[in-house]
Design a protein around this motif. Sequence first.
Motif, PDB file in Angstrom:
ATOM      1  N   CYS A 193       0.859  -1.186   0.000  1.00 26.03           N
ATOM      2  CA  CYS A 193       0.000   0.000   0.000  1.00 26.03           C
ATOM      3  C   CYS A 193       0.898   1.240   0.000  1.00 26.03           C
ATOM      4  O   CYS A 193       1.742   1.395   0.878  1.00 26.03           O
ATOM      5  N   CYS A 244      -0.265   3.655   3.428  1.00 25.34           N
ATOM      6  CA  CYS A 244       0.107   3.314   4.809  1.00 25.34           C
ATOM      7  C   CYS A 244       1.362   2.445   4.873  1.00 25.34           C
ATOM      8  O   CYS A 244       1.902   2.218   5.952  1.00 25.34           O
ATOM      9  N   CYS A 296      -4.531   0.191  -0.286  1.00 29.82           N
ATOM     10  CA  CYS A 296      -5.240  -0.922   0.361  1.00 29.82           C
ATOM     11  C   CYS A 296      -6.688  -0.535   0.665  1.00 29.82           C
ATOM     12  O   CYS A 296      -7.049   0.644   0.641  1.00 29.82           O
ATOM     13  N   CYS A 341      -7.194   2.107   3.461  1.00 33.69           N
ATOM     14  CA  CYS A 341      -6.832   3.475   3.065  1.00 33.69           C
ATOM     15  C   CYS A 341      -7.832   4.033   2.068  1.00 33.69           C
ATOM     16  O   CYS A 341      -8.196   5.207   2.142  1.00 33.69           O
TER      17      CYS A 341
END
Length: 155
Positions: A100, A103, A140, A143
């Motif tokens: 991701c 994050c 992801c 997120c």
Amino acid sequence: MPPRSSSPTRILDALRRAGLPGTAAQVAVLDYLRRAEHGHFSAEEIHRRIAADGDRMNLSTTYRVLNQLVEAGFVANVPLGKHHSLYELNTGRAHDHLVCVVCGRVEEFSDPTIDHRRVVIAKKFGLHLVGKTLALQGVCGECAARVHPARPRVK
Ligand SMILES: [Zn+2]
Ligand SMILES: [Zn+2]
């Protein structure tokens, strides 16, 4: 050194068997990755955590040591673009990664079809594969859910 440390003497032996001098920095980095087991870390993160353990080492040494450990096969690198990589202990278990970009979360996967196709494709281009891991980068689910598409505009 934390009490859970996996015997630095054995790490030193392994490094020397691989033809490396086994400097304090090499032992510290490999020891950290062994204790972290399945983690994937940037060089900066490894550097920061080792420094937090009280070992003094500068960032350029961390980069140099990581390259040495990758070349010797102790550590695997997950390339994320030209100047960014994640590092993990090389357990000899072939796998790919989903990363991701928001994050930084990393998930591992392995898919026999991809394993096979990557060899076929590289061969077609006459490319001798050196890095074997694939990193799919994206946002992801968690997120993506945090993003509000209807954000009020600031005038
Ligand atoms: Zn995320
Ligand atoms: Zn991995």
